[in-house]
Write a protein that holds these residues in place. Structure first.
Motif, short mmCIF file in Angstrom:
data_model
loop_
_atom_site.label_atom_id
_atom_site.label_comp_id
_atom_site.label_asym_id
_atom_site.label_seq_id
_atom_site.Cartn_x
_atom_site.Cartn_y
_atom_site.Cartn_z
N LYS A 73 30.84 5.08 7.54
CA LYS A 73 31.20 6.10 8.68
C LYS A 73 32.69 6.18 8.73
O LYS A 73 32.83 7.22 9.64
CB LYS A 73 30.75 5.22 10.09
N TYR A 111 27.35 6.71 13.93
CA TYR A 111 28.55 6.53 13.00
C TYR A 111 29.83 6.09 14.08
O TYR A 111 31.10 5.86 13.44
CB TYR A 111 28.83 7.25 11.89
N GLN A 119 33.29 8.48 16.58
CA GLN A 119 33.73 8.06 15.19
C GLN A 119 35.24 8.32 14.94
O GLN A 119 35.64 9.54 14.95
CB GLN A 119 32.88 9.10 14.47
#
Ligand code: FES
Ligand code: FES
Lengths: 723, 167
Positions: A73, A111, A119
């Motif tokens: 991620k 993610y 993220q």
């Protein structure tokens, strides 16, 4: 399942990850797919909307051939997450490491960074925030594989175990994970899984070579810059003429010399300049260089570094907003006092891969390929410019040739301009920044000045420390301001001072945040880049004034911080502190805490023809539990080299609003012949990892400055250093 | 028409002669292993071999290549020395972001082709034109020595004894 319960009771990490936190979606390609989500609310919706091939909510995919693909991620830009995150999964999954692959995840809510909620790759936190999450994903998959195998074999799952990618059942039954991938995928995810006890780790903590290395030694690795028409038909290249001063605007465009240039297809005005779009880079670059733009400088910053420095130094004489509220009056009556002023310049990140971004509008959405540390922010910014919803923007994360903070821009500058160009030109576009565009393009580590007055009593003990910092705030004006600026103090401008582990009596720190209109950004280790330099050279000066050994002197202020003390002591031991260095060599030490870790360097330097030569650096880092010793060593060396570039050479200067540097001849960086010999030692311990990417940078400059003092008796208080 | 060869393939092109080889490789041939870092022969990211000589492709117009042989990272592993260098790069785990490494490997292969066992000073001279912002320099040096046979490759990390994991 008795064993499971026992494991759970001794597990060192939280194992109470429930099924609710997991998503399971089936892949048309077959196999087991596990996704994991701590933050998003609409988990079910995600599971149902999973596209057929690789569901973007998955962290790992086990194929029928037993291969395990981990979706990483975070951005891979040298720090090694494409290896360390899969190591965490593989540890708990108990799979065959040679069958583990690694892919960069696109922008998607699942993610999100487990601490920041979006993220992000930054703050040296990729490993720590993924540690429990990735292990849990691996453990869940393992549990499901065992259940599938037990069902097929008609045995009790408790009688099954795993080893190196196989499930082993009673009576010597054994089959590879791939055989159960489909069956496991049809199962419900377990309610709870136990994670291994750290004593049982066989992958975590083991020196592990990088998964991404083979593609990077044979030229096949695809960086953002390597997106080609083979991937995106009709891909064009755009090179942008940015304003020559920050804040200037386009007034008039004269494209007469550009029109008709072979290969050039469009000239497009965008919010921060004018883009020339062409069939290839060379045509676009030629066009850009021939383009005539008249600029409106009304709102431009016409600052010069020299004037800024003077203004900052004036401001520095008065206290600013209070960042640490001790009473430093004792300095005035101290037996001995030391006052010193420090200057650090603007710095460009200069990642090896110049910035670039590819955008294609298609159907009712748009697709982006970019090496981004800020996928969520960039996706949102792109959507806004494109007039789309964020979910209509597919952002593919490309491996990046460095970033050091430059690819984590709250302003999404290089993403926004690419979207603007592609939207206007109505062709797929890859923007390419030249090195000149990069060095002149702003988003610098801001320039700062510091003033410190510190006093010692007759016994050489510190009685007061009055510290003032002046410079632009990195955070002001960004969406982070509400969280990170309090009472006029941008925490990142004074980190490493206001929260120093040294127990210094009578310590006051204040800050003036200036507004000079020079785009600012975090640069590998952020505020610590300058605060460690000031703190650690001042401690050295005070040790000298007190007539004490620099290590001994520091020890006196670390009783409450045994972790820092331990790193300091180990650095002294490993470097042979106290033994006399060779003739013509000076030795200096510095220790600094940042990103949850502590790092000390001992530098040996000589001076050759007026140039500092750093001969050796002995480093000690306490970064908690070490996931991959090879990566940690590499990152400490990397952070050291990065810090040395700044200490010895780095400076961006402004003259009447224009940046004076442009490329590696006038913005020099450390080269192979200048790299010191290095030794990196770890302080083992901890049940969780802490930061690695940045903590090695802050103590480099002060260790070198202190070594130069030891050699020459001259204090270096300005970066880059001159002797 | 300019005629030369790239990785053993004959090239005949009417692309503008002032086009730097770097961009001809990347944009016309889609050989993207050769990287752009500075465009001014300052960083070495674009290093290729022209008739075996390490050459900065960013400042080499294709008009100067008539009759010459260009070799890039994509095929360097087919030469025995190039293969040794790549293997050493893996055993020493040299790469970080990897962006400079095509150029590093091309420069190192050229060095070892001429100088079988380079001294530190020779490594300095041959490799200091190749910038690595990730600071992989010490492993670059170590890997060159391994490829030269002057030092042993780092042993493959041994697996820790597997603790049998039960369900
Ligand atoms: S891109 Fe050619 S030397 Fe830097
Ligand atoms: S490995 Fe990143 S620039 Fe060299």
């Amino acid at each position: 399942m008795k064993q499971l319960a026992r494991n759970a009771s001794v597990s060192t990490t939280s194992t109470a990850t429930s099924r609710r936190d997991f998503l399971k979606a089936s892949a048309a390609t077959g196999g087991l797919v596990i996704g994991f989500n701590l933050f998003t609310g609409n988990r079910i919706a995600h599971a149902q909307a999973a596209p057929p091939v690789v569901p973007p909510n998955a962290f790992l995919r086990i194929a029928r051939d037993g291969s395990v693909t981990v979706q990483v991620k975070h951005l891979e830009f040298g720090q090694g997450v494409m290896t360390s995150l899969p190591m965490m999964v593989a540890e708990e999954l108990d799979c065959d490491w040679s069958k583990v692959r690694s892919e960069l995840a696109p922008a998607a809510p699942q993610y999100a960074h487990t601490m920041f909620g979006m993220q992000i790759t930054g703050g040296s936190s990729s490993v720590v925030n993924s540690f429990t999450q990735m292990r849990t994903a691996g453990a869940m998959a393992r549990s499901m594989l065992i259940s599938a195998a037990a069902a097929q074999w008609k045995v009790d799952p408790a009688q099954c175990s795993t080893a190196n990618g196989s499930v082993i059942g009673p009576g010597g039954r054994k089959a590879g994970f791939g055989e159960f991938a489909d069956a496991a995928n049809a199962l419900k995810a377990p309610e709870k899984v136990a994670l291994k006890d750290a004593r049982d780790f066989r992958i975590i903590g083991k020196p592990t070579r990088r998964i991404d290395a083979p593609a990077k030694v044979n030229g096949t690795a695809k960086f953002g810059l390597d997106v080609t028409p083979k991937m995106i038909p009709n891909l064009h290249t755009a090179v942008v003429k940015h304003p020559p001063m920050f804040g200037a605007r386009v007034a008039k465009i004269d494209a007469s010399k550009v029109n008709g240039l072979p290969g050039v297809t469009h000239v497009v005005q965008i919010s921060n300049g004018v883009a020339v779009v062409a069939k290839n880079f060379w045509a676009a670059k030629k066009g850009r260089d021939l383009l005539q733009v008249t600029w409106d400088f009304t709102n431009a910053s016409k600052a010069s570094s020299a004037d800024l420095k003077k203004a900052y130094r004036d401001q520095m004489q008065k206290p600013g907003a209070v960042a640490k509220a001790g009473n430093a009056d004792a300095v005035k009556t101290a037996a001995k006092s030391v006052t010193a002023e420090y200057d650090v310049p603007f710095l460009a990140h200069a990642p090896m891969e110049p910035l670039n971004c590819t955008v294609e509008f298609k159907g009712d959405g748009c697709e982006i390929w970019v090496g981004s540390q800020f996928q969520t922010v960039d996706q949102g910014a792109a959507a806004k410019v494109a007039g789309l919803k964020p979910e209509q923007v597919k952002l593919n994360t490309m491996i990046a040739g460095g970033g050091f903070g430059r690819r984590a821009n709250p302003a999404s500058d290089y993403i926004i301009e690419a979207v603007e160009i592609a939207k206007e030109a109505k062709v797929p576009v890859k923007t390419v920044w030249t090195r000149e565009d990069d060095i002149k393009g702003g988003y610098y580590r801001p320039m700062y000045v510091h003033k410190v007055s510190a006093g010692l009593d007759a016994a050489g003990k510190i009685v007061g420390w009055d510290h003032t910092v002046v410079g632009q705030s990195i955070i002001a004006g960004t969406p982070f301001e509400p969280f990170m600026v309090k009472d006029g103090v941008d925490a990142t401008s004074v980190e490493g001072i206001a929260d120093t582990p040294y127990d210094i009596p009578g310590m006051r720190a204040t800050l003036h945040s200036t507004k000079d209109g020079i785009p600012s950004l975090w640069w590998r280790s952020v505020g610590h880049t300058h605060t460690a330099f000031v703190m650690e050279t001042m401690m050295d000066e005070l040790a000298k004034a007190a007539g004490q050994d620099p290590v001994e002197f520091r020890r006196g202020y670390l009783a409450k911080h045994p972790r820092v003390l331990k790193v300091l002591n180990l650095a002294a031991e490993k470097s042979g502190w106290g033994s006399k260095p060779a003739k013509g060599v000076g030795r200096g030490i510095a220790v600094h805490e940042s990103f949850g870790s502590v790092c000390a360097h001992v530098a040996d330097v000589s001076i050759d023809k007026g140039q500092i030569k750093v001969l050796r650096v002995v480093s000690v880092i306490d970064c908690g539990l070490v996931v991959n010793p090879l990566t940690v060593t590499a990152q400490v060396e990397s952070a050291t080299a990065y810090g040395l570039s700044a200490a010895l050479y780095g400076q961006v200067t402004l003259k009447d609003g224009e940046v004076e540097q442009s490329n590696f001849h006038d913005y020099p960086v450390l080269r192979l012949n200048e790299m010191p010999k290095m030794e990196v030692h770890f302080v083992e311990g901890g049940t969780m990892p802490t930061g690695v990417g940045e903590p090695g940078t802050p103590p480099v400059a002060p260790a070198v400055a202190n070594a130069v003092f030891a050699l020459t008796g001259k204090r270096l208080r300005e970066m880059p250093f001159k002797v | 028409m300019i005629r030369f060869s790239v990785n053993g393939e004959r090239i005949e092109t009417s692309v503008a002669g002032d086009t730097p080889l770097l961009w001809f490789l990347r944009d016309n041939l889609e050989l993207t292993g050769t990287k752009f870092g500075c465009g001014m022969a300052l960083c070495g990211a674009c290093t290729v071999h022209v008739n075996g000589e390490p050459t900065r492709a960013c400042v080499t117009p294709i008009s100067t290549l008539a009759g010459k042989k260009v070799t890039t990272i994509e095929v360097i592993g087919k030469s025995p020395i190039g293969k040794k260098v790549q293997d050493a790069w893996l055993s020493e785990d040299v790469v970080q972001c990897g962006y400079c490494q095509s150029g590093q490997i091309m420069a190192a292969t050229a060095l070892l082709t001429k100088t079988k066992a380079p001294s530190d000073a020779q490594i300095d001279a041959a490799m200091s034109g190749n910038i690595c912002r990730c600071g992989t320099y010490n492993r670059v040096r170590a890997a060159i020595k391994v490829a030269a046979g002057a030092s042993k490759p780092a042993a493959a990390p041994a697996a820790k004894p597997a603790a049998k994991a039960k369900a």
